[in-house]
Design a protein around this motif. Sequence first.
Motif, mmCIF file in Angstrom:
data_model
loop_
_atom_site.group_PDB
_atom_site.id
_atom_site.type_symbol
_atom_site.label_atom_id
_atom_site.label_comp_id
_atom_site.label_asym_id
_atom_site.label_seq_id
_atom_site.Cartn_x
_atom_site.Cartn_y
_atom_site.Cartn_z
ATOM 1 N N ASP A 32 0.845 -1.185 0.000
ATOM 2 C CA ASP A 32 0.000 0.000 0.000
ATOM 3 C C ASP A 32 0.887 1.245 0.000
ATOM 4 O OD1 ASP A 32 -1.977 1.866 0.376
ATOM 5 O OD2 ASP A 32 -3.052 0.681 1.856
ATOM 6 N N ASP A 33 0.826 1.992 -1.064
ATOM 7 C CA ASP A 33 1.560 3.269 -1.143
ATOM 8 C C ASP A 33 3.081 3.101 -1.265
ATOM 9 O OD1 ASP A 33 -0.946 4.336 -0.756
ATOM 10 O OD2 ASP A 33 -0.499 5.390 1.103
ATOM 11 N N CYS A 74 -6.212 4.032 -2.696
ATOM 12 C CA CYS A 74 -6.176 2.644 -2.194
ATOM 13 C C CYS A 74 -7.347 1.751 -2.615
ATOM 14 C CB CYS A 74 -6.089 2.657 -0.683
ATOM 15 S SG CYS A 74 -4.773 3.711 -0.045
ATOM 16 N N ASP A 328 -0.465 -0.621 -4.672
ATOM 17 C CA ASP A 328 -1.781 -0.170 -5.164
ATOM 18 C C ASP A 328 -1.699 1.156 -5.921
ATOM 19 O OD1 ASP A 328 -1.342 1.327 -2.879
ATOM 20 O OD2 ASP A 328 -3.377 1.101 -2.108
ATOM 21 N N GLN A 329 -0.636 1.894 -5.717
ATOM 22 C CA GLN A 329 -0.280 3.065 -6.525
ATOM 23 C C GLN A 329 1.107 3.511 -6.123
ATOM 24 O OE1 GLN A 329 -2.714 4.109 -3.183
ATOM 25 N NE2 GLN A 329 -0.767 5.068 -3.634
ATOM 26 N N LYS A 341 -0.772 10.675 -2.819
ATOM 27 C CA LYS A 341 -0.875 10.104 -4.183
ATOM 28 C C LYS A 341 -1.916 10.868 -5.004
ATOM 29 C CE LYS A 341 -3.389 7.371 -1.097
ATOM 30 N NZ LYS A 341 -3.105 6.710 0.176
HETATM 31 CA CA CA Z 1 -2.657 3.009 -1.320
#
Ligand code: CA
Length: 517
Positions: A32-33, A74, A328-329, A341
Amino acid sequence: MFRHFLSAVVLALLAGPVFAADKPNIVLIFTDDHAYQAISAYGDPRKLIETPNIDRIAKEGVRFDRTLVPNSICGPSRATVLTGKYSHRNGFYNNTNSRFDGAQLTFPKLLQKAGYQTAIIGKWHLGSEPTGFDHWHILPGQGRYYNPPMNKDGKQVQHLGYVTDLISDFSTDWIKNRDKTKPFLLMAQHKAPHREWSPALRHLGHDKDRKYAEPPTLFDDYANRGPAVKDQEMTIEKTFTQLDAKLVPPPGINEEQLKEWNAYYEPRNKAFREAKLEGKELVRWRYNRYLHDYLGCVKAVDEAVGKMLKTLEDEGLAKNTLVVYCSDQGFYLGEHGWFDKRWIFEESLRTPMVARWPAVGKPGLVNASLTSTVDLAQTFLDAAGVPADKEMQGASIVPLLKGETPKDWRKSFYYEYYEYPAPHRVIPHYGVVTDRYKLARFYVPKLEGKADPDYWELYDRQKDPNETKSFYADPTYADTVKELRAELDKLRKDLKVPDETPKEAFGNLLVPPKKKK
Ligand code: CA
C-alpha cells in the motif's frame, strides 16, 4: 447429444484435470503506497534504500518500468485488481462512500471455479466481506501497525506484533499448510508502507540519522500550472500531523514496545522541540523524519518478500509459481513538496511492479511498455489457462514475461481520479497518458451548475521530466493537443466512461470549494 457428450469428454481429457503440478501457483504481494523511488531496482538518484529481495524478483524475472494505475487511491485500486475493470465499471470510485459489491465477477472467483484454492491475507479495505476466497484473514479498514486486530474467516482475532511480520507469517504458513492437491492463488497484501509509516522496532535508526538528498521539487512554487496543484492538502509543509512526525506514538503500541519506541524517538524529538524550526528548515526536518519512517516500513516489506521467496523454494514451488510484487499506486517522497498520491503526475500514477515465473518467463528483462494494475486479473487468468471475462478492461502481461510485447499493445492509457474534497483533497481530473505526454482536464465538481475551475493541462515528460509546467497554451503543441484529445475521446468510448460522472463517485463529502483568499 451423445456426440456432444463425447466431445465434451475429449475436451475435458485434453484440458486435463487440475493438478497442482501442472497449473502454476499465483502469489501477488501487494503493498500500500509503495513508491518505486523506494525500491533499489528502480534506481532513484537519491539512492534511498536497498531492497535486495524485491530486486531479486526483477533480476530473475521482469522489471516493469511504466505500470500505471487507473485511479491512484487505495480502495479503488484494489477493486480494479480484483475485477480487471476501471472504477466506473466496478462501482468503487473512492475511499469515502464506496463499498465493494462482492457479488460481481472477480478473477479469484474464476480461479476458484477452475479448481484453485484461493486466499487473501492482510489489507482488504473494500468495506464488504471478501468473496471468492477459501480463506481470508484481513485487517479492518486501514488496519494498524502495532498489535492489529484482524478478521479471520468472519471471526475477530487480536494479534501481538508488527503488522508486516504478521501478514508475512500468516501468508507463508498458509502456503506450507495448503491443500497440496490443488494449485493456489495467494494475495499477500501489506498495510505498509501506508501512512503513518510506523517502522518495526528493529528498524528504528536503520538509516543512522542520514540526511537524505532532496528531490529538485521539494520547494515547488507551483508556477506555470493551474490552480489544482495549489488547491490540495498533501504537503509536508502544511498537512503533516504529530503522528506523521512521530511526535506522538502510534496507535495500538503496548507498554513494552513503547519503551523501545521512546528510546529511539524521544531524544530526537527533544532536540527537535528545542530547535524550534520554522519555514524550510521545518520542512527539511519533517522530510528526513518522513523518509526514516517510510523507508523503515519498506525494510520490513522487503524482508517479507525474502521470506516468501524462500518459502516457495523450500516447498519446491519456486519454478512454477508466478510471483508479482506490486503496490496499489505510487507515492510522493517529497516531490512537489508532497506525500500521498491521487494525481495523474508520474510519482502517483506509476506503481512499481516486478514479476517472476521461472517456468515460463525469461530472467533479467526490463519492460517499459504501458502496463497497468488493470492487467493483473487477465494476467493471472491467462497464466492459469482460464478464460477471462469479456467485460474485463486490461490485457494479459504473460507474453511480456517472455519478452514478447504484442504489436497491438496499448500506446495510450486512460486515467481518472474522483474523490473530492475528502482529506488530502486534490481536484478531480481525468486524462490520457502516453509514453511522452499527459493531457488532463481538472475540474471542481458541483452538484449543480458549471464546474469551476475547469481547465486543461498538457505535460511533456521529455522536455520537463519533473512535470513543473503545462504546455497546453503553447501554440507549438496545438497539433499534439488535438491528437491527444482525439485519443482521449476514443479511450473514453472504448472503456465505456459515462459522459456524466455519477455524483456518488466524488464521495460523501462534496461541498462547495473554499473561497480563495
Ligand atoms: Ca494506497
